[in-house]
Design a protein around this motif. Structure first.
Motif, mmCIF file in Angstrom:
data_model
loop_
_atom_site.group_PDB
_atom_site.id
_atom_site.type_symbol
_atom_site.label_atom_id
_atom_site.label_comp_id
_atom_site.label_asym_id
_atom_site.label_seq_id
_atom_site.Cartn_x
_atom_site.Cartn_y
_atom_site.Cartn_z
ATOM 1 N N UNK A 1 0.823 -1.194 0.000
ATOM 2 C CA UNK A 1 0.000 0.000 0.000
ATOM 3 C C UNK A 1 0.870 1.262 0.000
ATOM 4 N N UNK A 2 2.048 1.194 0.622
ATOM 5 C CA UNK A 2 2.900 2.376 0.687
ATOM 6 C C UNK A 2 3.336 2.841 -0.701
ATOM 7 N N UNK A 3 3.537 1.881 -1.611
ATOM 8 C CA UNK A 3 3.899 2.239 -2.985
ATOM 9 C C UNK A 3 2.756 3.000 -3.654
ATOM 10 N N UNK A 4 1.533 2.555 -3.414
ATOM 11 C CA UNK A 4 0.365 3.239 -3.979
ATOM 12 C C UNK A 4 0.195 4.628 -3.361
ATOM 13 N N UNK A 5 0.442 4.735 -2.077
ATOM 14 C CA UNK A 5 0.349 6.036 -1.404
ATOM 15 C C UNK A 5 1.386 6.990 -1.983
ATOM 16 N N UNK A 6 2.593 6.502 -2.160
ATOM 17 C CA UNK A 6 3.658 7.339 -2.712
ATOM 18 C C UNK A 6 3.285 7.841 -4.113
ATOM 19 N N UNK A 7 2.771 6.944 -4.955
ATOM 20 C CA UNK A 7 2.369 7.333 -6.312
ATOM 21 C C UNK A 7 1.255 8.378 -6.259
ATOM 22 N N UNK A 8 0.320 8.201 -5.361
ATOM 23 C CA UNK A 8 -0.782 9.147 -5.217
ATOM 24 C C UNK A 8 -0.279 10.506 -4.721
ATOM 25 N N UNK A 9 0.662 10.484 -3.791
ATOM 26 C CA UNK A 9 1.242 11.738 -3.287
ATOM 27 C C UNK A 9 1.965 12.496 -4.396
ATOM 28 N N UNK A 10 2.729 11.781 -5.194
ATOM 29 C CA UNK A 10 3.443 12.407 -6.307
ATOM 30 C C UNK A 10 2.450 13.027 -7.282
ATOM 31 N N UNK A 11 1.391 12.287 -7.592
ATOM 32 C CA UNK A 11 0.358 12.782 -8.491
ATOM 33 C C UNK A 11 -0.345 14.011 -7.912
ATOM 34 N N UNK A 12 -0.644 13.950 -6.626
ATOM 35 C CA UNK A 12 -1.312 15.069 -5.961
ATOM 36 C C UNK A 12 -0.454 16.335 -5.994
ATOM 37 N N UNK A 13 0.808 16.197 -5.638
ATOM 38 C CA UNK A 13 1.678 17.372 -5.599
ATOM 39 C C UNK A 13 1.887 17.960 -6.995
ATOM 40 N N UNK A 14 1.932 17.104 -7.999
ATOM 41 C CA UNK A 14 2.024 17.586 -9.384
ATOM 42 C C UNK A 14 0.741 18.314 -9.772
ATOM 43 N N UNK A 15 -0.396 17.801 -9.350
ATOM 44 C CA UNK A 15 -1.679 18.436 -9.660
ATOM 45 C C UNK A 15 -1.799 19.790 -8.971
ATOM 46 N N UNK A 16 -1.298 19.886 -7.756
ATOM 47 C CA UNK A 16 -1.312 21.175 -7.060
ATOM 48 C C UNK A 16 -0.471 22.189 -7.832
ATOM 49 N N UNK A 17 0.706 21.759 -8.254
ATOM 50 C CA UNK A 17 1.599 22.643 -9.014
ATOM 51 C C UNK A 17 0.959 23.082 -10.331
ATOM 52 N N UNK A 18 0.199 22.176 -10.944
ATOM 53 C CA UNK A 18 -0.446 22.468 -12.225
ATOM 54 C C UNK A 18 -1.812 23.139 -12.054
ATOM 55 N N UNK A 19 -2.229 23.345 -10.814
ATOM 56 C CA UNK A 19 -3.534 23.947 -10.510
ATOM 57 C C UNK A 19 -4.678 23.158 -11.145
ATOM 58 N N UNK A 20 -4.563 21.831 -11.094
ATOM 59 C CA UNK A 20 -5.596 20.934 -11.621
ATOM 60 C C UNK A 20 -6.510 20.540 -10.460
ATOM 61 N N UNK A 21 -7.545 21.332 -10.251
ATOM 62 C CA UNK A 21 -8.430 21.154 -9.113
ATOM 63 C C UNK A 21 -9.092 19.791 -9.046
ATOM 64 N N UNK A 22 -9.515 19.264 -10.182
ATOM 65 C CA UNK A 22 -10.176 17.957 -10.187
ATOM 66 C C UNK A 22 -9.216 16.856 -9.766
ATOM 67 N N UNK A 23 -8.002 16.903 -10.287
ATOM 68 C CA UNK A 23 -7.007 15.891 -9.934
ATOM 69 C C UNK A 23 -6.629 16.010 -8.456
ATOM 70 N N UNK A 24 -6.530 17.229 -7.947
ATOM 71 C CA UNK A 24 -6.242 17.430 -6.523
ATOM 72 C C UNK A 24 -7.339 16.778 -5.678
#
Length: 73
Positions: A1-24
């Motif tokens: 599960x930690x691998x999935x959490x890490x992938x989700x965190x990376x995706x989330x932080x990228x979405x925040x940087x890109x201002x992608x509200x839906x992805x966030x």
């Protein structure tokens, strides 16, 4: 599960940087589900960071960048 959490965190932080509200919103909900499902089996510090939505700290923990302590510290 930690691998999935890490992938989700990376995706989330990228979405925040890109201002992608839906992805966030999607990734935040996904992380909430991981926390709910895995709370008992996850390291206490990771649970703390995810519970407080300290996502950058959670990612650093998973990457072992917390003063050299990683998940064991």
């Amino acid at each position: 599960m930690e691998t999935q959490i890490k992938a989700s965190l990376i995706s989330l932080l990228a979405a925040i940087k890109a201002a992608d509200g839906q992805k966030v919103a999607d990734e935040t909900a996904r992380l909430d589900q991981f926390l709910e499902q895995g709370r008992a089996g996850l390291p206490p510090r990771l649970v703390h960071f995810l519970g407080n939505r300290s996502y950058a700290k959670a990612l650093m923990l998973l990457e072992g960048e917390t003063g050299g302590k990683g998940l064991k510290g």
